[in-house]
Write a protein that holds these residues in place. Structure first.
Motif, PDB file in Angstrom:
ATOM      1  N   GLN A  35       0.851  -1.190   0.000  1.00 14.69           N
ATOM      2  CA  GLN A  35       0.000   0.000   0.000  1.00 14.69           C
ATOM      3  C   GLN A  35       0.887   1.241   0.000  1.00 14.69           C
ATOM      4  N   ILE A  36       0.619   2.151  -0.947  1.00 13.47           N
ATOM      5  CA  ILE A  36       1.333   3.420  -1.041  1.00 13.47           C
ATOM      6  C   ILE A  36       0.330   4.548  -0.836  1.00 13.47           C
ATOM      7  N   LEU A  37       0.722   5.542  -0.054  1.00 15.30           N
ATOM      8  CA  LEU A  37      -0.097   6.737   0.138  1.00 15.30           C
ATOM      9  C   LEU A  37       0.679   7.939  -0.370  1.00 15.30           C
ATOM     10  N   GLU A  38       0.036   8.728  -1.202  1.00 13.87           N
ATOM     11  CA  GLU A  38       0.644   9.951  -1.726  1.00 13.87           C
ATOM     12  C   GLU A  38      -0.192  11.140  -1.270  1.00 13.87           C
ATOM     13  N   VAL A  39       0.475  12.147  -0.713  1.00 13.92           N
ATOM     14  CA  VAL A  39      -0.207  13.374  -0.302  1.00 13.92           C
ATOM     15  C   VAL A  39       0.170  14.459  -1.291  1.00 13.92           C
ATOM     16  N   GLY A  40      -0.744  14.757  -2.202  1.00  9.98           N
ATOM     17  CA  GLY A  40      -0.489  15.727  -3.267  1.00  9.98           C
ATOM     18  C   GLY A  40      -0.407  15.052  -4.619  1.00  9.98           C
ATOM     19  N   LYS A  91       2.887  -5.986  -8.378  1.00  8.34           N
ATOM     20  CA  LYS A  91       1.599  -6.128  -9.060  1.00  8.34           C
ATOM     21  C   LYS A  91       0.418  -6.051  -8.108  1.00  8.34           C
ATOM     22  N   ASP A  92       0.616  -6.493  -6.871  1.00 11.82           N
ATOM     23  CA  ASP A  92      -0.495  -6.498  -5.916  1.00 11.82           C
ATOM     24  C   ASP A  92      -0.534  -5.230  -5.067  1.00 11.82           C
ATOM     25  N   CYS A  93       0.246  -4.225  -5.420  1.00  8.04           N
ATOM     26  CA  CYS A  93       0.286  -2.973  -4.671  1.00  8.04           C
ATOM     27  C   CYS A  93      -0.836  -2.041  -5.153  1.00  8.04           C
ATOM     28  N   ARG A  94      -1.292  -1.188  -4.255  1.00 10.05           N
ATOM     29  CA  ARG A  94      -2.304  -0.196  -4.578  1.00 10.05           C
ATOM     30  C   ARG A  94      -1.840   1.170  -4.071  1.00 10.05           C
ATOM     31  N   ILE A  95      -2.213   2.221  -4.801  1.00  7.41           N
ATOM     32  CA  ILE A  95      -1.848   3.588  -4.442  1.00  7.41           C
ATOM     33  C   ILE A  95      -3.105   4.372  -4.081  1.00  7.41           C
TER      34      ILE A  95
END
Length: 218
Positions: free
Chosen positions: A54-59, A75-79
């Motif tokens: 899991q990736i979180l981007e602020v902006g 491949k199984d990662c989500r943003i």
């Protein structure tokens, strides 16, 4: 970064997908702020090393860095990415759709401070690239959401070199942001639950790893 060194680094860059390369050119032509080219390889290497789920981007802006990360993530990662500026949200959504990444990238619309407080779960990598004066205010929620062993990457922390100047040398309108960024950098480097490196890449990036309190440094 010294301009000649940056130019040399750019000359070695093999680039990204044609869609992402085209999006960079478009963003630069429209003067939309995106991650600097010489900072991209670091972000991609960190994703390869951490292998996040899991990736979180602020902006989000127009979605450039989210798409950049999506090209190297597992491949199984989500943003999950957050954007407040209403004029850029439609462009980001359309870019995710055109790139075929709208199923793995979720855009949350609204004020990041409010959204971060509502988010649950944990993220293995968090990329901070929003309003620089708000980083220090986002930090408590970001630390709650960052998993142990997770990586926090913060972009544009050196403010074109102004960060080392006395506040009295800074234009009055920029003094609040200057003070807040200094506070943010001090917090990152002095928290017991973070190990942080400040890197003079692009306009400055920090890489922090969350650790359990009591773990030895080094």
């Amino acid at each position: 970064m010294e301009e000649r060194i940056a130019t040399y680094i750019h000359s070695l860059d093999t680039g990204n997908s044609e869609f992402v390369n085209r999006l960079r050119r478009q963003a630069q032509a429209e003067e939309i702020p995106i991650i600097r080219q010489e900072a991209e390889p670091l972000l991609k290497v960190l994703i390869q090393l951490r292998q996040p789920k899991q990736i979180l981007e602020v902006g989000t802006a127009v979605g450039y860095s989210a798409l950049l990360m999506s090209e190297v993530m597992p491949k199984d990662c989500r943003i999950t990415t957050i954007e407040k500026y209403e004029k850029r949200i439609p462009a980001a959504k359309e870019n995710f759709r055109l790139a075929g990444k709208d199923q793995v990238i979720t855009l949350l619309e609204g004020d990041a401070a409010e959204i971060l407080e509502r988010l649950e779960g944990s993220y293995d990598l968090i990329f901070m690239d929003a309003a620089k004066g708000q980083y220090i205010h986002f930090l408590p929620a970001v630390m709650r959401l960052l998993s142990f062993g997770g990586v926090l990457v913060s972009d544009n922390v050196l403010q074109d070199g102004d960060i080392i100047e006395s506040r009295y040398c800074i234009a009055r309108r920029n003094r609040t942001i200057h003070a807040r960024m200094r506070e943010y950098l001090y917090e990152l480097t002095h928290r017991e639950d973070l190990e942080t490196s400040i890197l003079p890449i692009g306009d400055g990036m920090t890489v922090s790893v969350k650790k359990r309190i009591g773990e030895k440094r080094g």
